[in-house]
Structure formats: structure tokens, C-alpha cells
Design an enzyme around this catalytic site. Structure first.
Site, mmCIF file in Angstrom:
data_model
loop_
_atom_site.group_PDB
_atom_site.id
_atom_site.type_symbol
_atom_site.label_atom_id
_atom_site.label_comp_id
_atom_site.label_asym_id
_atom_site.label_seq_id
_atom_site.Cartn_x
_atom_site.Cartn_y
_atom_site.Cartn_z
ATOM 1 N N ALA A 88 0.801 -1.232 0.000
ATOM 2 C CA ALA A 88 0.000 0.000 0.000
ATOM 3 C C ALA A 88 0.831 1.277 0.000
ATOM 4 C CB ALA A 88 -0.930 0.003 1.211
ATOM 5 N N TYR A 120 5.641 -14.876 -13.945
ATOM 6 C CA TYR A 120 4.557 -13.927 -13.651
ATOM 7 C C TYR A 120 3.216 -14.445 -14.160
ATOM 8 C CZ TYR A 120 2.059 -9.463 -13.419
ATOM 9 O OH TYR A 120 1.154 -8.468 -13.144
ATOM 10 N N GLN A 150 -15.377 -14.485 -9.390
ATOM 11 C CA GLN A 150 -15.290 -13.844 -10.699
ATOM 12 C C GLN A 150 -13.990 -13.067 -10.884
ATOM 13 O OE1 GLN A 150 -17.774 -14.503 -12.933
ATOM 14 N NE2 GLN A 150 -18.573 -15.771 -11.257
ATOM 15 N N THR A 151 -13.661 -12.841 -12.143
ATOM 16 C CA THR A 151 -12.570 -11.938 -12.494
ATOM 17 C C THR A 151 -13.152 -10.758 -13.255
ATOM 18 O OG1 THR A 151 -10.910 -13.705 -12.651
ATOM 19 C CG2 THR A 151 -10.430 -11.643 -13.786
ATOM 20 N N ASN A 153 2.796 -14.238 -21.780
ATOM 21 C CA ASN A 153 3.669 -13.219 -22.353
ATOM 22 C C ASN A 153 5.098 -13.739 -22.406
ATOM 23 O OD1 ASN A 153 4.028 -10.638 -23.499
ATOM 24 N ND2 ASN A 153 4.833 -9.843 -21.568
ATOM 25 N N ASP A 195 7.040 -8.889 4.985
ATOM 26 C CA ASP A 195 7.782 -9.534 3.904
ATOM 27 C C ASP A 195 6.956 -10.709 3.393
ATOM 28 O OD1 ASP A 195 9.517 -10.722 2.160
ATOM 29 O OD2 ASP A 195 11.078 -11.170 3.642
ATOM 30 N N ALA A 241 2.349 -17.555 -14.773
ATOM 31 C CA ALA A 241 1.941 -18.723 -13.981
ATOM 32 C C ALA A 241 1.355 -18.299 -12.640
ATOM 33 C CB ALA A 241 3.135 -19.652 -13.761
ATOM 34 N N SER A 242 1.968 -17.297 -12.014
ATOM 35 C CA SER A 242 1.479 -16.837 -10.707
ATOM 36 C C SER A 242 0.089 -16.227 -10.825
ATOM 37 C CB SER A 242 2.454 -15.824 -10.102
ATOM 38 O OG SER A 242 2.447 -14.590 -10.799
#
EC number: 1.1.1.100
Length: 244
Positions: A13, A151, A233-234, A145, A59, A153-154
Site C-alpha cells: 500500500a 509472472y 469472478q474476475t 507473455n 515480507d 503462472a502466478s
């Protein structure tokens, strides 16, 4: 239950999208707890939140740290109603050159930390029969990409995680959703040359890049009572770059 009487936790944040989300939540009267990896980041959070919340160091690569810090939050009698998993990193490379560390760090922060953060708040949400979990995904999780296998995959992993968790807690008054940005204005995009910028822009039907505020607006909506019947949902915010 009104959104303004809630407590929200926003990871990452101290800057960018996370800061925009935290500010908008605080403007709704929500008490906001923000995380950063540095002391300076925490100072930034404390400065802009003022009396509406505070920041603390976390962390997200360290699972023990997550469990310890979240335990501290609970001991201070802060009950998290809204969890915003915003923090994320990139460490780009082609697969043939990608190191184990480049893979592991991205997966830990972008995916594994979401598991631990969600698990740390889910019991209290179930007990209250109320909760909102909103995570920042990416259009890359759908499109893939070159040079971003870790990235991609995550972010793809988040989709299955959120659908499954949404099913588990649907009857408990808890919604679980993703906001998936496309190409937006960040410190990174400021460094693109004209050719790179135009290449990205050519993929967007609206012919403009998005803003952090536009992404944050979708997050605020999913965190509100108006989205109480939306889960698993996305929400894609990408100017038409990817359509479902």
C-alpha cells in the site's frame, strides 16, 4: 453491514495501485491497514492515511513473517473485514535463462502469499459471516507473455485459487474475486520508449492505457455491499485488450 464500518488490509500500500486503493477505501470511512517491505514505505502509508489507519512492515516472501505479523494484528483486536491482495512483482526472463530464484520469488509473492494472507483472515470472516477478498490479477494470466513465464503462472494460479475458495465460503457471507488490469500507467510505463508504448497501445481497442484509479474503482466496488452477489469472478479492466 455497511462498508464504512469495516477494517481493510491492503498489501503493497505504499505506492502505485495499492496506495490508490488504500486512499479510496479510507475515503469511504474504512479503517485501512497497509503493508510495505520498508520503513520508508510504512512512513508513507502513515502519512497519507493519517487517522484513518496505519502501515506495518511485511515480507510476503517469508511465510513465517506473514503468520507472525497477522497474529500481531489480531492480538491488537483488529478484525479484517476486507482483504486486498495487491502486492506483486515481476522478474522477467526467458525460460532458458530464468534462475530458480527468479521463479520462486515471483511465485512466493504473487501466489503463495495470497494463500497465507487469505488463510490468516478467513476464520474470523467465517465467524462474522462477512468478508471480502479481492486480489489483483493480470491480463497476462490469461494471455501469457514472452519472458514472463513466472509472472503469468502466478497470475493464472490465482484464478483457480479464487474460484475454489469462493465455493468453500459462498454460504458464509464471504465473496472472493479478482480484478485483472491490463496496461496501466505506472512508474514502469513511464520508462517505455515511443516504439514500446505504441506497441502496447496497438493491442488495446480503446487506444489508451488505463489508470490506477480505474483499477481501484473496480476493487472498491467488489469490496462494497453492491457486489454482495458477485463471487468467484474476475473483473477485467483493460480497455478491451482481453475480452471474455
Amino acid at each position: 453491514m455497511k462498508i464504512e464500518k469495516k477494517t481493510a488490509l491492503v498489501t503493497g500500500a505504499n505506492q502505485g495501485l495499492g496506495k490508490e486503493i488504500a486512499i479510496k477505501l479510507s475515503q469511504k470511512g474504512i479503517q485501512v491497514i497497509g503493508t510495505s517491505t520498508t520503513v520508508d514505505g510504512v512512513k508513507t502509508i502513515n502519512k497519507y492515511l493519517k487517522k484513518n489507519g496505519f502501515g506495518f512492515i511485511l515480507d510476503l516472501k517469508d511465510t513465517d513473517s506473514i503468520l507472525e505479523k497477522m497474529k500481531e494484528i489480531c492480538q491488537k483486536k483488529y478484525s479484517i473485514d476486507i482483504l486486498i491482495n495487491n502486492a506483486g512483482i515481476t522478474s522477467d526472463n526467458l525460460l532458458v535463462y530464468m534462475s530458480n530464484k527468479e521463479w520462486e520469488n515471483v511465485i512466493k509473492i504473487n501466489l503463495t502469499s495470497v494463500f497465507y494472507m487469505s488463510k490468516s483472515v478467513i476464520r474470523s470472516m467465517i465467524k462474522k459471516r462477512y468478508g471480502r477478498i479481492v486480489t489483483i490479477g493480470s491480463v497476462i494470466g490469461y494471455l501469457g507473455n514472452r519472458g514472463q513465464i513466472n509472472y503469468s503462472a502466478s497470475k493464472s494460479g490465482l484464478i483457480g485459487f479464487h474460484k475454489s475458495l469462493a465455493l468453500e465460503v459462498a454460504q458464509k457471507g464471504i465473496t472472493v474475486n479478482i480484478v485483472s488490469p491490463g496496461f496501466i500507467k505506472t512508474n514502469l510505463t513511464k520508462n517505455l520508449n515511443v516504439f514500446q508504448y505504441k506497441k502496447h497501445l496497438s493491442k488495446i481497442p480503446m487506444k489508451r492505457i488505463g489508470t490506477a484509479e480505474e483499477i481501484a474503482n473496480a476493487v472498491i466496488f467488489l469490496s462494497s455491499e453492491k457486489a454482495s452477489y458477485i463471487t468467484g469472478q474476475t473483473i477485467h479492466v483493460n480497455g478491451g485488450m482481453y475480452m471474455t
